[in-house]
Design a protein around this motif. Sequence first.
Motif, PDB file in Angstrom:
ATOM      1  N   ARG A 107       0.994  -1.073   0.232  1.00 22.40           N
ATOM      2  CA  ARG A 107       0.307  -0.121  -0.009  1.00 22.40           C
ATOM      3  C   ARG A 107       1.211   1.276  -0.114  1.00 22.40           C
ATOM      4  O   ARG A 107       0.767   2.216  -0.199  1.00 22.40           O
ATOM      5  N   LEU A 108       2.062   1.215   0.834  1.00 22.67           N
ATOM      6  CA  LEU A 108       2.903   2.316   0.021  1.00 22.67           C
ATOM      7  C   LEU A 108       3.086   2.899  -0.947  1.00 22.67           C
ATOM      8  O   LEU A 108       3.166   2.222  -2.277  1.00 22.67           O
ATOM      9  N   ASP A 109       3.429   3.863  -1.388  1.00 24.64           N
ATOM     10  CA  ASP A 109       3.513   4.446  -2.764  1.00 24.64           C
ATOM     11  C   ASP A 109       5.071   3.844  -2.615  1.00 24.64           C
ATOM     12  O   ASP A 109       5.687   4.285  -2.151  1.00 24.64           O
ATOM     13  N   SER A 110       5.422   4.227  -4.172  1.00 30.42           N
ATOM     14  CA  SER A 110       6.735   3.520  -4.984  1.00 30.42           C
ATOM     15  C   SER A 110       8.132   4.614  -4.451  1.00 30.42           C
ATOM     16  O   SER A 110       8.655   3.567  -4.412  1.00 30.42           O
ATOM     17  N   SER A 111       7.340   5.744  -4.110  1.00 25.99           N
ATOM     18  CA  SER A 111       8.421   6.226  -4.097  1.00 25.99           C
ATOM     19  C   SER A 111       8.807   6.028  -2.323  1.00 25.99           C
ATOM     20  O   SER A 111      10.592   6.105  -1.654  1.00 25.99           O
ATOM     21  N   GLU A 112       7.952   5.537  -1.715  1.00 17.95           N
ATOM     22  CA  GLU A 112       8.582   5.299  -0.109  1.00 17.95           C
ATOM     23  C   GLU A 112       9.193   3.948  -0.788  1.00 17.95           C
ATOM     24  O   GLU A 112       9.540   3.729   0.704  1.00 17.95           O
ATOM     25  N   LYS A 113       8.322   3.065  -0.746  1.00 14.93           N
ATOM     26  CA  LYS A 113       9.143   1.073  -1.096  1.00 14.93           C
ATOM     27  C   LYS A 113      10.450   2.144  -1.492  1.00 14.93           C
ATOM     28  O   LYS A 113      11.374   1.175  -0.841  1.00 14.93           O
ATOM     29  N   HIS A 114      10.827   2.776  -2.359  1.00 16.04           N
ATOM     30  CA  HIS A 114      11.564   2.780  -2.727  1.00 16.04           C
ATOM     31  C   HIS A 114      13.425   3.134  -2.000  1.00 16.04           C
ATOM     32  O   HIS A 114      15.000   2.577  -2.083  1.00 16.04           O
ATOM     33  N   LYS A 115      12.659   3.935  -1.179  1.00 13.47           N
ATOM     34  CA  LYS A 115      13.062   4.066   0.079  1.00 13.47           C
ATOM     35  C   LYS A 115      13.444   3.808   1.053  1.00 13.47           C
ATOM     36  O   LYS A 115      15.272   3.655   1.356  1.00 13.47           O
ATOM     37  N   THR A 116      12.441   3.128   1.151  1.00 16.01           N
ATOM     38  CA  THR A 116      12.948   1.935   2.644  1.00 16.01           C
ATOM     39  C   THR A 116      13.845   1.193   1.832  1.00 16.01           C
ATOM     40  O   THR A 116      14.493   0.849   2.438  1.00 16.01           O
ATOM     41  N   MET A 117      13.572   0.319   0.613  1.00 19.12           N
ATOM     42  CA  MET A 117      14.572  -0.516  -0.283  1.00 19.12           C
ATOM     43  C   MET A 117      15.667   0.077   0.175  1.00 19.12           C
ATOM     44  O   MET A 117      16.379  -0.627   0.380  1.00 19.12           O
ATOM     45  N   SER A 118      15.937   0.955  -0.487  1.00 19.48           N
ATOM     46  CA  SER A 118      17.529   1.942  -0.664  1.00 19.48           C
ATOM     47  C   SER A 118      18.201   2.106   0.582  1.00 19.48           C
ATOM     48  O   SER A 118      19.599   1.310   0.783  1.00 19.48           O
ATOM     49  N   ARG A 119      17.158   2.223   1.479  1.00 17.36           N
ATOM     50  CA  ARG A 119      18.236   2.386   3.027  1.00 17.36           C
ATOM     51  C   ARG A 119      18.419   0.871   3.786  1.00 17.36           C
ATOM     52  O   ARG A 119      19.355   0.930   4.317  1.00 17.36           O
ATOM     53  N   PHE A 120      17.711  -0.037   3.381  1.00 16.09           N
ATOM     54  CA  PHE A 120      17.813  -1.377   3.729  1.00 16.09           C
ATOM     55  C   PHE A 120      19.128  -1.574   2.815  1.00 16.09           C
ATOM     56  O   PHE A 120      19.900  -2.424   3.423  1.00 16.09           O
ATOM     57  N   LYS A 121      18.976  -2.088   1.479  1.00 12.18           N
ATOM     58  CA  LYS A 121      19.973  -2.505   1.213  1.00 12.18           C
ATOM     59  C   LYS A 121      21.729  -1.204   1.191  1.00 12.18           C
ATOM     60  O   LYS A 121      22.568  -1.902   1.577  1.00 12.18           O
TER      61      LYS A 121
END
Length: 690
Positions: free
Chosen positions: A522-536
């Motif tokens: 349900r998150l928008d893609s920029s938020e997903k993206h941000k979380t994923m890059s922070r995890f990476k």
Amino acid sequence: MCDFFYTQPVNQLTGIGRSAEETLKKLDIVSMFDLLTHLPIEYQDQTKIASISELILDQPALIIGKIIECHMTQTRKPRLTCLIADRTDQIRLHFFHSYAAQKKQFSLGFYVRCYGIPKLDHQGFIIYHPEYNIHQDKQVLKPQQCFTPVYSSTTGLTQHKLRKWCALALALCDQEMEQTLNLPIEIQKQFNLWPITKAFHYLHNPPATAIVPLTAQHPAKYRLIFDELLAYQLHLNQLKKEYKSKRAPALLHNTWQIEFISTLSFQLTNAQMRVVQEIHQDLLRSTAMLRLLQGDVGSGKTIVAVLAALQCIENGYQAALLAPTELLAEQHYMNCKAWFQALPISINLLTGKLSTANKQACLANIQSGKTQLIIGTHALFQATVKYDDLGLIIIDEQHRFGVNQRRLLLEKAKKGCHQLLMTATPIPRTLAMSLYSHIDLSTIDELPDGRIPIMTSVMPDKHRQDLLSRVQKICLSGQQVYWICSWIDTEDPLHFVQAAELTKQKLSEHFPNLQIGLLHGRLDSSEKHKTMSRFKAGEIHILVATTVIEVGIDVPNASIIIIENADRLGLAQLHQLRGRVGRGSLSSYCILLYQESISHIGIEKLKAMKQFKDGFLIAEKDLTLRGGGDVNGIQQTGNQPFKIANLSRDQVVLPDIVQAADIIDKQYPEYIEPLIDRWSFLNQMNYSHL
Ligand code: ADP
Ligand code: MG
């Protein structure tokens, strides 16, 4: 050769008019063959007479008794009660909503044979609405010779009618038998098959000596299973011929691949090299490739796909790479950007989330041919997307797409196009050899060097506390954790989101010193993206997520994946999730949590996960546990392809089916069409698994 009788509509039968026809349609019964393959779901035993004194509460039985009393209430909805007796005892029969004519039937002194379920009321045993026959002469009322069929039905359709129509159809198919030799005699002999009419008779009315329910090995049932699977196999053989004649550009130039491989920071495994060659050879031809690349999670399928794309682009054609989620499409895009740095290749990412201006530019570049590699999600096959000259379509996690979606993309290739499908959920060998014989298979059967096997453990949810301290230690040592949530009570995706939010909150309270991230659909893609890059980047220690991360995400520093309510997920999905760890050189762990309410199948699943590391073995196990429904998404579109056969149960038959189909293809082609036609549902099937 004509199979006319079977494909005739059921309205040829006496008593089936317009409205009965409509009702039968609700049961998917249109043709005679549909009716004959509408097999009983159970049988009544009316072959033995019970004495009234022996009756047992709730146990259906057949009795014969003399009518002693009978009276009907004088109410608006009259009820009829009738007392009957045999040598041992008496019992009442009771009918709600009776009518005068019925009362007349029950003449005192006559005999009644009836079948029903004894119930108990304040006066003793009683049977409500039994099936019955009445006759003056007791000798006429014999028990039945055969079991009585009970069919699945629908409102407005009585068992009586269904039985009558099936009996009529059976009688007709006897008459027609000479003209409807439905399988070559040679095949019947070689594979030990009953004539189909004999099978139908037996299945609808098994003799009193039969042991019911009939098993799949019983020659009567086996005959139909064989027929159905054979029809399916012959149909696939036709599709195969059709595919083999499709054209696609021959991609002859190939110098980039070799150069590119030498720039990689790792060595391709032998298995990768082998499948790269297999694909390479296909692409040289002017007939379209249809190849499924299967390889376990982490086996390195992406780089193989990218090498195929290179060969395509070098020859002046566009390549499209379709991924099921935005995260995955983005990851492929980033990887390709990095890999292709030194090459003159223009890449575009096309997802639903692009801004209008960006999208317009992107679409223009795709249409003009400026973009050579197009990576994206479902956006790739939307009507607005026009390609200049597509030469190759690559579909990652192909089981996530329906065949119609693939066709939409395929239709965008003006001169025909090669297809490479990829999956980490391999097709079990038994099926691959038969039902999937029309697809070429490439298999990566080895993991890159240096991978340490993932340890899988199964843990009751009540041990969560121990788990938390372990997680703390792991995180403080600099490694990272996936925490996957699913909700037990409902499939509603919103609940998954709530479960994930709740878990994140709890973990944050428990670990104030750790960074916890949250990822769900349900998150928008920029938020997903941000979380994923922070995890990476290692800024997040624990990533709480729903199953959105299932496919393809690659973070080598993550070493533990914890999956809540693991027993609720499919085996293939669990295996995919487990593959998120063990991607680097760290020892990795997969922890499967379950609640006390776990089901029997759930336990089997978790056991299988612990026992098997190999995706092939897991797929085989999955097939057995699911009864064959979900191999590569058959069930995802709600299609159980068979009416009588069951792939899991009937796997052993498949080698014979392949052989029989071969003989028919070569020697008796005139049998093919009638065979496929009579199993009419095959024509409507959605071949999403192909
Ligand atoms: P999957 O088959 O699950 O799609 P990927 O293609 O995502 O796997 O590859 C998993 C990881 O392994 C990626 O980081 C990829 O760059 C890396 N990889 C692929 N091939 C090799 C190899 N031969 N040696 C080492 N690492 C590799
Ligand atoms: Mg992948």
